[in-house]
Design an enzyme around this catalytic site. Structure first.
Site, mmCIF file in Angstrom:
data_model
loop_
_atom_site.group_PDB
_atom_site.id
_atom_site.type_symbol
_atom_site.label_atom_id
_atom_site.label_comp_id
_atom_site.label_asym_id
_atom_site.label_seq_id
_atom_site.Cartn_x
_atom_site.Cartn_y
_atom_site.Cartn_z
ATOM 1 N N LYS A 381 33.910 -21.173 31.923
ATOM 2 C CA LYS A 381 33.062 -22.248 32.414
ATOM 3 C C LYS A 381 33.597 -23.548 31.880
ATOM 4 O O LYS A 381 33.895 -23.664 30.697
ATOM 5 C CB LYS A 381 31.656 -22.036 31.867
ATOM 6 N N ASP A 478 16.344 -21.519 31.492
ATOM 7 C CA ASP A 478 16.897 -21.620 32.834
ATOM 8 C C ASP A 478 17.101 -20.233 33.434
ATOM 9 O O ASP A 478 18.194 -19.888 33.861
ATOM 10 C CB ASP A 478 18.214 -22.405 32.779
#
Ligand code: NAG
Ligand code: NAG
Ligand code: NAG
Ligand code: NAG
Ligand code: NAG
Ligand code: NAG
Ligand code: NAG
Ligand code: NAG
Length: 662
Positions: A381, A478
């Site tokens: 990422k 999240d």
């Protein structure tokens, strides 16, 4: 054959007439760096690259308190011989202020009869509980960086001895020896207490050389406070400041206990045997040794055998223990996340080539990395960061790096170079739950009912781990189907735990909302922007409804073009007594109706608008595993009134946006 030094050892024992039976031992330990081994973290403390941070490390002012405690109790007093131990410790620490005008409050080294000692932030130094001032018992050396008039502090740079209260018995100004405690430099402290002299000395230096004179010297009899079993550790606090308190290494020892004779000795060893064995010259040939031993055995008899066995046992147990610890440490280093170099990741992703992109998120892209040397595959990422974001990122990383659960996407490592943050994760061949549940053209894999149940249980168990079982509570913030990956066997793996927030740290929660995230957020989160375990439970509820129904949390109805909220829709069906009609049509009824009903009801209960009515995630795990009864769900969705006029429909203006959150 017996080794020679063993014989020397035996000789020594026999010269002392009797094997000494020790009732209280001197303790010694040494941490050249820190790992989770033998230490308990309380409050906001954490490990980071072998260093202990006692208070939260963030660039914005916060109030925080933390402590770390050595797990094994330490004897400071031996009742039998009526001896109080002396002690001596040294450690290196640094105190720095991310923002120099935002300092306070300091750290302490303490001894306490309690292994759960943690106090309040602010002037309480993480040692004293502000609501129960006399609760924590301690003997502490404070390294105080703030003037607290309440505790008669002389200035904002002093060292003091505190007993059971923060008003020091004696203090000393660190500047007297040119030490600025909050300079950010590494400072080594030596604390010595000699019980025979009844004097405690504290030395400080920027170098590793102990200065000749102590900064603080207190003539005080501590013996009344040094109990049979005590715990030792460190604490620190901040109060709306950015001060960072780090401990780099630590060694500690007690001394002064005498070897004591046993009270009774059933087997007498006569003095004659000692003489005979001592007569055998140690440096002589093996044959002679055997002769001497034979002689000794003949005379000392059973006692001799006993000692031989005991010593052998002691030596081998010690060796075995040592090897075990060493191997454990090595494993920890080998399996923990590591720092990757930018070059390495650049090569593995073919220079972050667009053909390697496997996902796009609000924070940046996700790339597939193939490491040529090992053939290993990983997901990387990539995001940009600002200077202050990096510190926050590394602080959070040190928490996340310690997490281990079979339903977490395991973090392999990180890289923070060239203004970029890169996170390296296990590669998940089946992609995200979002992609599998809502395939773009309606093709591909269909998740069976047992896959879906497995996902619901796995997800609940990893959340229970994050909320309640790991060393430091983690709120995910999240949870959504695009953050849940599926491994090769379709087991759920929660990703982005805690870090997602950091990727866009300078934005408020609501401003970063995309429609894709919207449907998963609890009403009170939208209202106040504060994430709690209960906001995670809400998101979990929405996810399992999505899994059971195969519908997105907010979907535009094809016929009316109206926005439909999944929770409202399922709750409506529940009100009409036909909740199982919410089941994903693609399952073709291939599920047990009771199980489907249970999962949907758990989902509704978790997505209850009132956070107090949501179950704990542990309760959810029990219900799904049939270890607890389901909780009733009201027929009508209870309404929650807000002071502000913002509603879910107002915020979701563009449902196309959700497709951008990979
Ligand atoms: C950790 O604890 C074990 C006993 O539980 C002890 O043998 C070992 O020496 C300790 N390690 C350190 C570094 O104190
Ligand atoms: C133990 O030692 C202290 C002084 O170190 C002495 O005052 C006390 O009387 C002793 N107690 C016993 C039981 O011998
Ligand atoms: C604290 O000490 C008690 C008794 O010594 C022990 O049972 C308990 O497990 C300890 N707790 C921790 C967190 O080490
Ligand atoms: C202070 O004590 C109270 C009551 O025992 C406890 O609930 C609270 O958590 C304590 N605070 C800290 C910071 O340990
Ligand atoms: C801790 O580290 C400092 C600096 O590397 C060193 O000078 C000191 O001797 C170390 N102390 C211990 C107890 O390991
Ligand atoms: C403890 O340390 C002292 C040195 O101060 C030493 O004389 C004594 O033998 C040690 N006791 C034990 C039980 O090892
Ligand atoms: C052991 O030795 C002590 C004195 O050295 C003596 O009083 C005692 O009787 C002996 N015990 C035996 C069983 O020989
Ligand atoms: C070995 O012992 C003999 C007496 O038994 C002695 O004369 C000789 O010096 C010894 N050897 C050494 C190397 O000490």
């Amino acid at each position: 054959m017996l080794p020679r030094n063993f014989l020397v050892f035996l000789l020594l024992i026999f010269t002392f007439h009797l094997p000494p039976l020790i009732s209280a031992e001197n303790t010694t330990f040494d941490f050249p760096f820190f790992t989770v081994r033998n230490l308990t973290l309380l409050g906001d403390s954490y490990f980071k690259n072998g260093v202990i941070g006692l208070t939260r490390e963030i660039g914005v002012p916060s109030s925080s308190s933390g402590s770390i405690i050595y797990n094994n109790p330490i004897h400071f007093f031996d009742q039998e011989s009526n001896i109080t131990a002396s002690f001596s410790t040294s450690f290196s620490f640094s105190v720095k202020n991310v923002n120099p005008s935002s300092f306070g409050d300091g750290l302490t080294f303490f001894l306490s009869p309690d292994n759960q000692t943690l106090g309040s932030p602010g002037g309480y130094l993480g040692l004293v509980n502000s609501s129960e001032l006399t609760k924590n018992r301690f003997l502490a050396i404070e390294f105080d960086t703030k003037l607290d008039a309440q505790f008669n502090d002389p200035n904002e740079n002093h060292v003091g001895l505190d007993i059971n209260a923060l008003t020091s018995i004696k203090t000393a100004d660190a500047l007297l020896q040119d030490i600025d405690l909050k300079s950010g430099n590494l400072i080594t402290a030596w604390i010595d207490y000699k019980n025979d002299l009844r004097v405690l000395n504290v030395f400080l230096s920027y170098s590793s050389l102990k200065p000749p004179t102590p900064l603080l010297s207190v003539a005080f009899d501590l013996s009344g406070y040094l109990k049979e079993d005590m715990f030792v550790g460190f604490s620190a606090s901040t109060e709306g400041s950015t001060e960072v308190h780090l401990i780099e290494n630590w060694s500690f020892k007690t001394f002064g206990f005498l070897p004591v004779r046993p009270k009774s000795h059933p087997h007498n060893v006569s003095d004659s045997s000692v003489t005979i064995i001592s007569d055998v010259p140690v440096s002589n040939s093996t044959n002679k040794h055997h002769k001497g031993l034979g002689l000794g055995l003949g005379i000392a008899g059973p006692a001799f055998f006993f000692v031989v066995l005991a010593v052998f046992g002691y030596v081998s147990v010690k060796k075995w223990k040592y090897m075990r610890i060493e191997n454990g440490l090595k494993a920890e280093i080998l399996t923990g996340p590591r720092e990757f170099s930018y070059k390495e990741l650049y090569a593995a992703t073919r220079g972050f080539h667009s053909s390697r992109i496997i996902g796009r998120g609000a924070f940046g892209n996700v790339y597939k990395a193939i490491f040529v040397s090992s053939g290993a595959v990983a997901a990387v990422k990539r995001s940009k960061h600002s200077r202050e974001g990096k510190i926050e990122f590394l602080a959070e990383l040190s928490i996340v790096a310690c997490l281990r659960h079979k339903n977490l996407v395991q973090l392999q490592g990180w890289c923070a170079e060239k203004d970029e943050l890169l996170l390296v994760y296990d590669f998940m061949p089946n992609g995200s739950l979002d992609k599998v549940l809502h395939p773009e053209p309606e093709t591909g894999i269909l998740l069976t009912w047992s896959h879906r149940q497995n996902i619901a249980i796995g997800l609940a168990s990893v959340l229970a781990y994050l909320h309640q079982e790991c060393e430091q509570q983690v709120i995910h913030r999240d949870i959504k189907t695009s953050n849940i990956m599926l491994d090769g066997s379709f087991n759920p793996r929660l990703g982005d735990f805690g870090l997602a927030r950091l990727m866009d740290h300078d934005k408020s929660p609501v401003s970063t909302l995309t429609a894709g995230t919207m449907g998963y957020l609890a009403p009170e989160y939208l209202q106040y922007g504060k994430a709690t375990v209960k906001t995670d439970v809400f998101s979990y509820g929405v996810v399992i409804l999505e899994v059971a129904c195969g519908r997105r949390p907010i979907e535009r109805e094809l016929s009316s073009q109206k926005m439909v909220n999944l929770v409202d829709w399922v709750w409506g069906l529940h009100g009409q007594g036909r909740i199982t009609e919410a089941a994903d049509k693609r399952l073709n009824g291939d599920f047990k109706e009771e199980e489907m009903r249970k999962l949907l009801l758990v989902g509704l209960r978790c997505a209850h608008p009132d956070s107090a009515e949501r179950p704990s995630i542990r309760r959810v795990v029990q219900i799904l595993n049939n270890e607890a009864d389901p909780i009733a769900v009201p027929k009508m969705k209870p309404s929650l009134t807000f002071s502000c006029s913002l509603t879910v429909e107002d915020i979701v203006s563009d449902d196309e946006e959700r497709k951008t959150t990979a």
